[in-house]
Motif scaffolding. Structure first.
Motif, PDB file in Angstrom:
ATOM      1  N   GLY A 270      71.491  26.945  -1.846  1.00 49.16           N
ATOM      2  CA  GLY A 270      70.541  27.272  -0.783  1.00 49.16           C
ATOM      3  C   GLY A 270      69.093  27.230  -1.232  1.00 49.16           C
ATOM      4  O   GLY A 270      68.224  27.826  -0.596  1.00 49.16           O
ATOM      5  N   VAL A 271      68.825  26.507  -2.334  1.00 45.18           N
ATOM      6  CA  VAL A 271      67.459  26.388  -2.849  1.00 45.18           C
ATOM      7  C   VAL A 271      66.835  25.116  -2.279  1.00 45.18           C
ATOM      8  O   VAL A 271      67.402  24.031  -2.394  1.00 45.18           O
ATOM      9  CB  VAL A 271      67.449  26.327  -4.394  1.00 45.18           C
ATOM     10  CG1 VAL A 271      66.031  26.109  -4.923  1.00 45.18           C
ATOM     11  CG2 VAL A 271      68.042  27.607  -4.967  1.00 45.18           C
ATOM     12  N   GLU A 272      65.686  25.235  -1.667  1.00 44.47           N
ATOM     13  CA  GLU A 272      65.037  24.097  -1.018  1.00 44.47           C
ATOM     14  C   GLU A 272      64.402  23.161  -2.036  1.00 44.47           C
ATOM     15  O   GLU A 272      63.834  23.593  -3.042  1.00 44.47           O
ATOM     16  CB  GLU A 272      63.947  24.601  -0.066  1.00 44.47           C
ATOM     17  CG  GLU A 272      64.471  25.496   1.021  1.00 44.47           C
ATOM     18  CD  GLU A 272      64.139  24.956   2.403  1.00 44.47           C
ATOM     19  OE1 GLU A 272      63.339  24.018   2.517  1.00 44.47           O
ATOM     20  OE2 GLU A 272      64.696  25.503   3.363  1.00 44.47           O
ATOM     21  N   THR A 273      64.490  21.857  -1.762  1.00 45.30           N
ATOM     22  CA  THR A 273      63.818  20.847  -2.589  1.00 45.30           C
ATOM     23  C   THR A 273      63.015  19.857  -1.756  1.00 45.30           C
ATOM     24  O   THR A 273      62.134  19.184  -2.291  1.00 45.30           O
ATOM     25  CB  THR A 273      64.839  20.035  -3.407  1.00 45.30           C
ATOM     26  OG1 THR A 273      65.693  19.305  -2.506  1.00 45.30           O
ATOM     27  CG2 THR A 273      65.677  20.940  -4.301  1.00 45.30           C
ATOM     28  N   GLY A 274      63.345  19.749  -0.476  1.00 47.56           N
ATOM     29  CA  GLY A 274      62.692  18.760   0.376  1.00 47.56           C
ATOM     30  C   GLY A 274      63.220  17.354   0.186  1.00 47.56           C
ATOM     31  O   GLY A 274      62.671  16.391   0.733  1.00 47.56           O
ATOM     32  N   VAL A 275      64.294  17.200  -0.591  1.00 47.65           N
ATOM     33  CA  VAL A 275      64.831  15.877  -0.915  1.00 47.65           C
ATOM     34  C   VAL A 275      66.032  15.566  -0.032  1.00 47.65           C
ATOM     35  O   VAL A 275      66.922  16.399   0.140  1.00 47.65           O
ATOM     36  CB  VAL A 275      65.225  15.794  -2.401  1.00 47.65           C
ATOM     37  CG1 VAL A 275      65.892  14.458  -2.712  1.00 47.65           C
ATOM     38  CG2 VAL A 275      64.007  16.003  -3.285  1.00 47.65           C
ATOM     39  N   ASP A 276      66.060  14.366   0.520  1.00 53.20           N
ATOM     40  CA  ASP A 276      67.188  13.872   1.303  1.00 53.20           C
ATOM     41  C   ASP A 276      68.194  13.262   0.330  1.00 53.20           C
ATOM     42  O   ASP A 276      67.953  12.188  -0.226  1.00 53.20           O
ATOM     43  CB  ASP A 276      66.695  12.824   2.307  1.00 53.20           C
ATOM     44  CG  ASP A 276      67.793  12.322   3.234  1.00 53.20           C
ATOM     45  OD1 ASP A 276      68.926  12.097   2.762  1.00 53.20           O
ATOM     46  OD2 ASP A 276      67.525  12.130   4.435  1.00 53.20           O
ATOM     47  N   LEU A 277      69.308  13.936   0.128  1.00 51.50           N
ATOM     48  CA  LEU A 277      70.271  13.499  -0.884  1.00 51.50           C
ATOM     49  C   LEU A 277      70.861  12.134  -0.561  1.00 51.50           C
ATOM     50  O   LEU A 277      71.033  11.297  -1.453  1.00 51.50           O
ATOM     51  CB  LEU A 277      71.382  14.540  -1.038  1.00 51.50           C
ATOM     52  CG  LEU A 277      72.433  14.246  -2.112  1.00 51.50           C
ATOM     53  CD1 LEU A 277      71.794  14.082  -3.483  1.00 51.50           C
ATOM     54  CD2 LEU A 277      73.495  15.345  -2.139  1.00 51.50           C
ATOM     55  N   ASP A 278      71.160  11.875   0.699  1.00 52.28           N
ATOM     56  CA  ASP A 278      71.736  10.582   1.063  1.00 52.28           C
ATOM     57  C   ASP A 278      70.776   9.442   0.747  1.00 52.28           C
ATOM     58  O   ASP A 278      71.176   8.400   0.227  1.00 52.28           O
ATOM     59  CB  ASP A 278      72.112  10.564   2.547  1.00 52.28           C
ATOM     60  CG  ASP A 278      73.300  11.468   2.870  1.00 52.28           C
ATOM     61  OD1 ASP A 278      74.091  11.743   1.945  1.00 52.28           O
ATOM     62  OD2 ASP A 278      73.421  11.901   4.024  1.00 52.28           O
ATOM     63  N   GLU A 279      69.497   9.643   1.076  1.00 56.24           N
ATOM     64  CA  GLU A 279      68.494   8.619   0.779  1.00 56.24           C
ATOM     65  C   GLU A 279      68.349   8.417  -0.726  1.00 56.24           C
ATOM     66  O   GLU A 279      68.189   7.293  -1.216  1.00 56.24           O
ATOM     67  CB  GLU A 279      67.146   9.020   1.376  1.00 56.24           C
ATOM     68  CG  GLU A 279      67.074   8.938   2.883  1.00 56.24           C
ATOM     69  CD  GLU A 279      67.058   7.502   3.380  1.00 56.24           C
ATOM     70  OE1 GLU A 279      66.579   6.616   2.638  1.00 56.24           O
ATOM     71  OE2 GLU A 279      67.558   7.256   4.495  1.00 56.24           O
ATOM     72  N   LEU A 280      68.415   9.508  -1.450  1.00 55.78           N
ATOM     73  CA  LEU A 280      68.287   9.427  -2.907  1.00 55.78           C
ATOM     74  C   LEU A 280      69.463   8.687  -3.528  1.00 55.78           C
ATOM     75  O   LEU A 280      69.292   7.831  -4.405  1.00 55.78           O
ATOM     76  CB  LEU A 280      68.159  10.837  -3.487  1.00 55.78           C
ATOM     77  CG  LEU A 280      67.939  10.942  -4.993  1.00 55.78           C
ATOM     78  CD1 LEU A 280      66.668  10.218  -5.416  1.00 55.78           C
ATOM     79  CD2 LEU A 280      67.883  12.411  -5.410  1.00 55.78           C
ATOM     80  N   VAL A 281      70.664   9.008  -3.080  1.00 52.19           N
ATOM     81  CA  VAL A 281      71.856   8.328  -3.585  1.00 52.19           C
ATOM     82  C   VAL A 281      71.780   6.831  -3.282  1.00 52.19           C
ATOM     83  O   VAL A 281      72.085   5.989  -4.139  1.00 52.19           O
ATOM     84  CB  VAL A 281      73.134   8.947  -2.985  1.00 52.19           C
ATOM     85  CG1 VAL A 281      74.352   8.057  -3.246  1.00 52.19           C
ATOM     86  CG2 VAL A 281      73.367  10.341  -3.551  1.00 52.19           C
ATOM     87  N   ALA A 282      71.353   6.502  -2.071  1.00 57.33           N
ATOM     88  CA  ALA A 282      71.232   5.084  -1.707  1.00 57.33           C
ATOM     89  C   ALA A 282      70.219   4.381  -2.609  1.00 57.33           C
ATOM     90  O   ALA A 282      70.422   3.225  -3.010  1.00 57.33           O
ATOM     91  CB  ALA A 282      70.820   4.960  -0.237  1.00 57.33           C
ATOM     92  N   THR A 283      69.150   5.064  -2.949  1.00 59.86           N
ATOM     93  CA  THR A 283      68.130   4.489  -3.825  1.00 59.86           C
ATOM     94  C   THR A 283      68.699   4.239  -5.219  1.00 59.86           C
ATOM     95  O   THR A 283      68.469   3.178  -5.817  1.00 59.86           O
ATOM     96  CB  THR A 283      66.910   5.426  -3.912  1.00 59.86           C
ATOM     97  OG1 THR A 283      66.319   5.524  -2.615  1.00 59.86           O
ATOM     98  CG2 THR A 283      65.883   4.923  -4.910  1.00 59.86           C
ATOM     99  N   SER A 284      69.437   5.193  -5.743  1.00 56.51           N
ATOM    100  CA  SER A 284      69.995   5.020  -7.084  1.00 56.51           C
ATOM    101  C   SER A 284      71.090   3.968  -7.116  1.00 56.51           C
ATOM    102  O   SER A 284      71.233   3.235  -8.107  1.00 56.51           O
ATOM    103  CB  SER A 284      70.516   6.361  -7.610  1.00 56.51           C
ATOM    104  OG  SER A 284      69.428   7.200  -7.941  1.00 56.51           O
ATOM    105  N   ARG A 285      71.865   3.857  -6.045  1.00 50.73           N
ATOM    106  CA  ARG A 285      72.857   2.779  -5.969  1.00 50.73           C
ATOM    107  C   ARG A 285      72.157   1.423  -5.946  1.00 50.73           C
ATOM    108  O   ARG A 285      72.582   0.471  -6.610  1.00 50.73           O
ATOM    109  CB  ARG A 285      73.723   2.957  -4.729  1.00 50.73           C
ATOM    110  CG  ARG A 285      74.742   4.080  -4.847  1.00 50.73           C
ATOM    111  CD  ARG A 285      75.383   4.414  -3.509  1.00 50.73           C
ATOM    112  NE  ARG A 285      75.918   3.241  -2.848  1.00 50.73           N
ATOM    113  CZ  ARG A 285      76.162   3.188  -1.539  1.00 50.73           C
ATOM    114  NH1 ARG A 285      75.912   4.236  -0.770  1.00 50.73           N
ATOM    115  NH2 ARG A 285      76.664   2.106  -0.998  1.00 50.73           N
TER     116      ARG A 285
END
Length: 308
Positions: A270-285
C-alpha cells in the motif's frame, strides 16, 4: 493484488530509476541512441519521475555511454521529470552544464581497492577531485547526489567496517551534496547490516531525509534490504527497469534491483510510487527484445505471456 500495509513504512516512496545509465553502461554492445531515447521516454510515461539518463565519463572508460550529448540532444524531456547524469570530474560537469542538466551525481567509494579500480585514485584523491565539481555545481544551482559504493562489502577487501563507510559518506556530504545513495555494489548486504549502517549514518548527522539505497540482488537480498531501509525511514530507492546492470569494475556484481519487483512489493504494502506497473513491464519487455535476451526481473517474467 490486495494491498496489506505494514506498520512503520512510509506512505510514499520515490523510485530513482537507474536503468538507462547504470543498466546500459554494462551492455557489451552499444545500444543505439534512438533506443535509449525511447527507453527513457517510456520510463517517464510509466510514471517514473527521476531517471538517471547517462554519464559524462570519458568514452574510453564507458564506451556504451559515449553518445551522452547526442542522447540529450534528441531526448524529449518532460518538465515533470528529473534527468540526473553521472559526472566524474570538472570536465564532465562542463559537459553537463553545456547540455542544460540541472541534476548531477558523483560516484565515490567506501574502499581504497574500488576507488583505485573505478577512479584510478585513492579515496582521498577522489574526494579532492569531487570538491570543485560539487562547489561549481552548487554555485550553478544544480542538485547534487553522491553515491558511496561498496558500502556493505567489497570483493577485494571483504567486510567493510560501518565506521569506514560513515567516514567517507560524511566527507562526501560535507562537500555540499544534497543526497547520499548507499550502494551495496556486490549485493552481499543483509537487513541487519543495512539497518545498522543507516542508524550509524543518522548518528553522524546524515538523516534518512538525505538518504537513498541502491541494492544489487547477487544473493537475492535486494528486496529484503529495501524493506529494512524503508522501516528505518528511507523513502528514496534506486532501481533499474528490468533488472538491467551491475558494475563494470566489480565482476561479482550482478543486476540491480528490478524496478518492477520493487513496485510489486510496494503496491502490495500500500505504499504509493506513482508508477504504472503494466506500462513499466511492457517497457522492460520491449527493451529486453532490443537487447536480445529475457529480463531477469521476476515480475516481468511473471506478467509476460509464455509465448514471448
Amino acid at each position: 493484488m490486495m494491498a496489506t500495509p505494514l506498520p512503520g513504512l512510509p506512505d510514499r516512496v520515490t523510485i530513482y530509476e537507474v536503468g538507462p545509465r547504470d543498466g546500459l553502461q554494462n551492455e557489451k554492445a552499444v545500444v543505439p541512441v534512438e533506443v535509449k531515447s525511447e527507453f527513457v521516454t517510456r520510463l517517464a510515461a510509466a510514471g517514473l519521475t527521476t531517471i538517471e539518463t547517462t554519464s559524462f565519463v570519458h568514452p574510453k572508460w564507458v564506451p556504451q555511454l559515449a553518445d551522452a550529448e547526442e542522447l540529450l540532444g534528441v531526448l524529449p524531456r518532460s518538465g515533470d521529470v528529473r534527468y540526473p547524469v553521472l559526472v566524474p570530474n570538472e570536465r564532465g560537469l562542463d559537459r553537463a552544464l553545456a547540455n542544460g542538466i540541472t541534476e548531477i551525481a558523483i560516484f565515490g567509494s567506501a574502499t581504497e581497492s574500488f576507488a583505485r579500480r573505478n577512479l584510478n585514485r585513492t579515496v582521498d584523491e577522489s574526494l579532492k577531485m569531487f570538491a570543485p565539481v560539487v562547489e561549481r555545481a552548487r554555485a550553478e544551482g544544480l542538485w547534487v547526489r553522491a553515491y558511496v559504493s561498496m558500502a556493505l562489502g567489497d570483493p577485494w577487501e571483504g567486510d567493510v567496517p560501518i565506521g569506514q563507510v560513515v567516514s567517507v559518506a560524511s566527507r562526501l556530504m560535507d562537500l555540499g551534496c544534497s543526497q547520499l545513495s548507499i550502494g551495496d555494489t556486490i549485493g552481499v548486504g543483509t537487513p541487519g547490516h543495512v539497518t545498522a549502517l543507516i542508524e550509524a549514518l543518522g548518528a553522524a548527522g546524515i538523516g534518512t531525509d538525505r538518504l537513498a539505497v541502491h541494492f544489487h540482488d547477487t544473493y537475492g537480498q535486494a528486496l529484503a534490504n529495501t524493506l529494512a531501509a524503508l522501516r528505518a525511514g528511507v523513502t528514496v530507492v534506486d532501481a533499474s527497469a528490468g533488472g538491467l546492470g551491475g558494475c563494470p569494475y566489480a565482476e561479482s556484481a550482478t543486476g540491480n534491483l528490478p524496478t518492477e519487483d520493487l513496485v510489486w512489493m510496494l503496491n502490495g504494502l500500500g505504499v504509493e510510487t506513482g508508477v504504472d506497473l503494466d506500462e513499466l513491464v511492457a517497457t522492460s519487455r520491449w527493451m529486453a527484445g532490443r537487447l536480445g535476451r529475457p529480463s531477469p526481473s521476476r515480475v516481468v517474467q511473471a506478467l509476460s505471456p509464455e509465448s514471448e
